[in-house]
Design a protein around this motif. Structure first.
Motif, short mmCIF file in Angstrom:
data_model
loop_
_atom_site.label_atom_id
_atom_site.label_comp_id
_atom_site.label_asym_id
_atom_site.label_seq_id
_atom_site.Cartn_x
_atom_site.Cartn_y
_atom_site.Cartn_z
N ASP A 79 0.83 -1.20 0.00
CA ASP A 79 0.00 0.00 0.00
C ASP A 79 0.87 1.25 0.00
N GLU A 80 1.94 1.22 0.78
CA GLU A 80 2.84 2.37 0.86
C GLU A 80 3.52 2.61 -0.48
N SER A 82 2.42 1.77 -3.49
CA SER A 82 1.47 2.29 -4.46
C SER A 82 1.11 3.74 -4.14
N SER A 83 1.09 4.09 -2.87
CA SER A 83 0.82 5.47 -2.47
C SER A 83 1.93 6.38 -2.96
N HIS A 84 3.17 5.93 -2.85
CA HIS A 84 4.31 6.72 -3.32
C HIS A 84 4.28 6.86 -4.85
N GLU A 86 1.63 7.01 -6.70
CA GLU A 86 0.52 7.85 -7.12
C GLU A 86 0.59 9.26 -6.57
N THR A 87 1.41 9.50 -5.56
CA THR A 87 1.43 10.77 -4.85
C THR A 87 2.78 11.43 -5.03
N ALA A 92 2.87 11.98 0.64
CA ALA A 92 2.37 10.61 0.77
C ALA A 92 1.59 10.39 2.05
N VAL A 94 2.68 9.12 4.63
CA VAL A 94 3.21 7.94 5.29
C VAL A 94 4.43 8.36 6.08
#
Length: 103
Positions: A79-80, A82-84, A86-87, A92, A94
């Motif tokens: 999840d982290e 994919s967050s990085h 997309e962001t 992020a 995170v």
């Protein structure tokens, strides 16, 4: 099936309990292995250091074995990532263990 995260948890738990790694069944609940709440906090602190992520202490209430905790941590890492992807960097949301010094 084993994975790197699971092996890290096995290493930490075996060290805490002073037992051979091979004596730990990954599907056995932590309390049956002999971990108490203080040991659980120490486990999470060691995992934060090894994995470079900040972990919620409540994780051990929902993910009560090496197997289930490893699967959850692997999902958090995915999840982290994919967050990085997309962001934009810096947005992020995170928090990494390495970020603590800058807080």
């Amino acid at each position: 099936m084993t994975n790197v995260t699971q092996e890290i948890i096995v290493d930490i738990v075996a060290g805490q309990l002073r037992v051979p790694r091979t004596s730990l069944a990954v599907e056995t609940p932590f309390y049956e292995l002999g971990l108490d709440s203080l040991s659980g906090i120490r486990l999470l602190a060691a995992l934060e250091e090894r994995l470079g992520m900040e972990l919620d202490p409540m994780l051990l209430l929902d993910f009560t074995s090496i197997e289930t905790l490893a699967a959850r941590l692997d999902q958090l890492k995915l999840d982290e990532r994919s967050s990085h992807a997309e962001t934009p960097v810096g947005d992020a949301g995170v928090r990494h263990a390495s970020d603590k010094a800058g807080s």
